[in-house]
Design a protein around this motif. Structure first.
Motif, PDB file in Angstrom:
ATOM      1  N   ALA A 177      34.552  45.357  44.940  1.00 37.86           N
ATOM      2  CA  ALA A 177      34.032  44.473  43.897  1.00 37.86           C
ATOM      3  C   ALA A 177      34.064  45.163  42.540  1.00 37.86           C
ATOM      4  O   ALA A 177      34.437  44.563  41.520  1.00 37.86           O
ATOM      5  N   ALA A 178      33.678  46.449  42.511  1.00 45.77           N
ATOM      6  CA  ALA A 178      33.692  47.202  41.253  1.00 45.77           C
ATOM      7  C   ALA A 178      35.114  47.386  40.740  1.00 45.77           C
ATOM      8  O   ALA A 178      35.370  47.295  39.530  1.00 45.77           O
ATOM      9  N   ALA A 179      36.057  47.620  41.655  1.00 38.44           N
ATOM     10  CA  ALA A 179      37.454  47.778  41.243  1.00 38.44           C
ATOM     11  C   ALA A 179      38.002  46.477  40.665  1.00 38.44           C
ATOM     12  O   ALA A 179      38.709  46.474  39.650  1.00 38.44           O
ATOM     13  N   GLY A 180      37.682  45.354  41.306  1.00 41.46           N
ATOM     14  CA  GLY A 180      38.122  44.062  40.783  1.00 41.46           C
ATOM     15  C   GLY A 180      37.537  43.770  39.423  1.00 41.46           C
ATOM     16  O   GLY A 180      38.238  43.299  38.516  1.00 41.46           O
ATOM     17  N   PHE A 181      36.268  44.063  39.271  1.00 42.12           N
ATOM     18  CA  PHE A 181      35.607  43.852  37.981  1.00 42.12           C
ATOM     19  C   PHE A 181      36.239  44.710  36.898  1.00 42.12           C
ATOM     20  O   PHE A 181      36.526  44.240  35.795  1.00 42.12           O
ATOM     21  N   THR A 182      36.468  45.986  37.204  1.00 41.79           N
ATOM     22  CA  THR A 182      37.058  46.903  36.221  1.00 41.79           C
ATOM     23  C   THR A 182      38.472  46.472  35.841  1.00 41.79           C
ATOM     24  O   THR A 182      38.846  46.474  34.656  1.00 41.79           O
ATOM     25  N   GLY A 183      39.253  46.075  36.838  1.00 38.68           N
ATOM     26  CA  GLY A 183      40.624  45.687  36.561  1.00 38.68           C
ATOM     27  C   GLY A 183      40.732  44.489  35.638  1.00 38.68           C
ATOM     28  O   GLY A 183      41.573  44.457  34.735  1.00 38.68           O
ATOM     29  N   VAL A 184      39.863  43.493  35.846  1.00 38.68           N
ATOM     30  CA  VAL A 184      39.933  42.282  35.036  1.00 38.68           C
ATOM     31  C   VAL A 184      39.197  42.444  33.712  1.00 38.68           C
ATOM     32  O   VAL A 184      39.707  42.074  32.654  1.00 38.68           O
TER      33      VAL A 184
END
Length: 422
Positions: free
Chosen positions: A178-185
């Motif tokens: 979830a943190a990776a998805g948030f950071t990427g977007v």
């Protein structure tokens, strides 16, 4: 007061909790009639403000209240819809409709959902192009933007509880994705499609060992080979094909329908992720709208219920009137609904494989990060005055804490916006 989906968290697909799934399956109600399915999805389409927030309302209605599907089925539909192009909510309903009423349901459920916002957008498009800029649009948009932030925050909480279930030491995997998805977007501004694919890959890397450990525990209801469909079941598919063929055959709707079929087939990442793609086609490539008209169309889409893709109705109306509006709206939703109907049975047959469960868990975890990113983006733009903060706080308490119907919050927001926001 009836409980919402947030009050009944269950284990995600990777948990293998046989007892929970057996309870879910035993509690299912009888399959709805096509008329009931149409009425229910039309009601969702009429009150479904907030983009991803509508998913929480769908879950509450279809799983908790109607009991037509299990929570696991809903989350499986959500994970598959996230991997497909188009509007996530419409695609989820295509899956749910197919699950309960086969092909007829797969067509009727999305149709019911998009009809109310399409009719409302048609009326607003006529008013906009007939009389110019509507004086109350900015005030309504400012207030509804604050309401949307509250609905998105509630959706993040509700869906987060479904994905993570009971917090345990194994949940660091989902939190990391979830943190990776948030950071990427949010920070890297990565393409949503690549973020979704990365979430699926991380799901395999991080969840596959966990899923293999639980693979020996079978589901309470193992997927069965679907029954052979009678010939009459393909009537709705033939009707949809006839509509598309007619639209492509008419000269003044041919290019419009072909363009939106292409957008619907390639717009991964949901409605807001598709906005740059739509702009490139309708403003830059075809010159159907000016940039200002396009932005105004998106604004009008925010004060109507339903998905962001309903802006296709506005664009189609600008190009070819009512016929163009209907052609563009139908075309933009057909690819994703067709894809999920074709994949629904295959998805059901392989969903208990450890690798599949790991991918689903990764996609669901990544989706939480995407929703959180959208929430913060909306908050930065929408919560800039005290009336907007008032709307935000009151809406979250009403919907998120008291579990009341969001329709009343929408009506109250319209009144406050017109009275207090200039």
């Amino acid at each position: 007061m009836k409980p919402t989906a947030a009050d009944q968290p269950v284990e995600g697909p990777a948990s293998g909790n046989q007892q929970s799934k057996a309870v879910d399956a035993g509690a299912l109600a009888d399959a709805p009639t096509l008329g009931e399915l149409l009425r229910t999805t039309a009601h969702l389409g009429a009150i479904g403000y907030g983009g991803p927030a509508i998913l929480a309302l769908m879950k509450q209605t279809l799983v908790t209240k109607k009991k037509w599907i299990t929570e696991k089925d809903f989350m499986d539909a959500l994970s598959l819809a996230q991997a497909l192009p188009g509007a996530t909510g419409v695609t989820v309903l295509g899956y749910v409709g197919f699950k309960v009423k086969r092909i007829w349901g797969g067509v009727i459920a999305p149709l019911g959902f998009v009809t109310p916002p399409t009719l409302l957008m048609l009326a607003l498009s006529w008013a906009y192009f007939a009389y110019g800029q509507l004086s109350f649009v900015k005030s309504l948009f400012a207030g509804l933007g604050a309401l949307v932030v509250a609905l998105l925050l509630n959706a993040t909480v509700v869906l987060g509880r479904s994905v993570f279930g009971k917090l345990s030491r194994d949940d660091w995997r989902g939190a990391l994705i979830a943190a990776a998805g948030f950071t990427g977007v949010h920070f890297l501004h990565a393409n949503v499609l690549w973020v979704v694919l990365a979430a699926a890959l991380l799901g395999i890397l991080l969840f596959l060992p966990l899923c293999k450990r639980g693979a020996a525990v079978p589901d309470a209801q193992a997927p069965q080979t679907p029954e052979r469909l009678p010939a009459r079941a393909f009537v709705p598919a033939a009707l949809v094909a006839a509509v598309v063929t007619a639209g492509l055959a008419v000269p003044y709707t041919r290019e419009l329908m072909a363009t939106f079929l292409g957008i619907g087939a390639t717009a991964f990442g949901g409605g807001f992720g598709s906005i740059p793609l739509i702009h490139a086609q309708v403003v830059d490539a075809h010159g159907w709208l000016t940039t200002k008209e396009f932005v105004d169309g998106i604004a009008l889409g925010q004060i109507t219920p339903g998905p962001v893709f309903i802006t296709a109705t506005f664009i189609g109306y600008r190009v070819a009137g009512v016929i163009g509006a209907l052609a563009a709206t139908v075309a933009v939703f057909i690819p994703s609904v067709t894809a999920i109907i074709l994949l629904a049975d295959l998805h059901a047959r392989v969903q208990n494989h450890p690798a599949t469960r790991a991918v689903i868990k990764g996609l669901q975890s990544g989706f939480i990060g995407l929703i959180l990113s959208v929430t913060l983006q909306f908050a930065a733009k929408s919560l800039v005055s005290w009336p907007q903060w008032l709307i935000f706080a009151a809406t979250y308490v009403w919907v998120g804490v008291l579990k009341k119907n969001s329709l009343w919050a929408i009506l109250a927001t319209i009144m406050i916006s017109l009275l207090l926001i200039n």
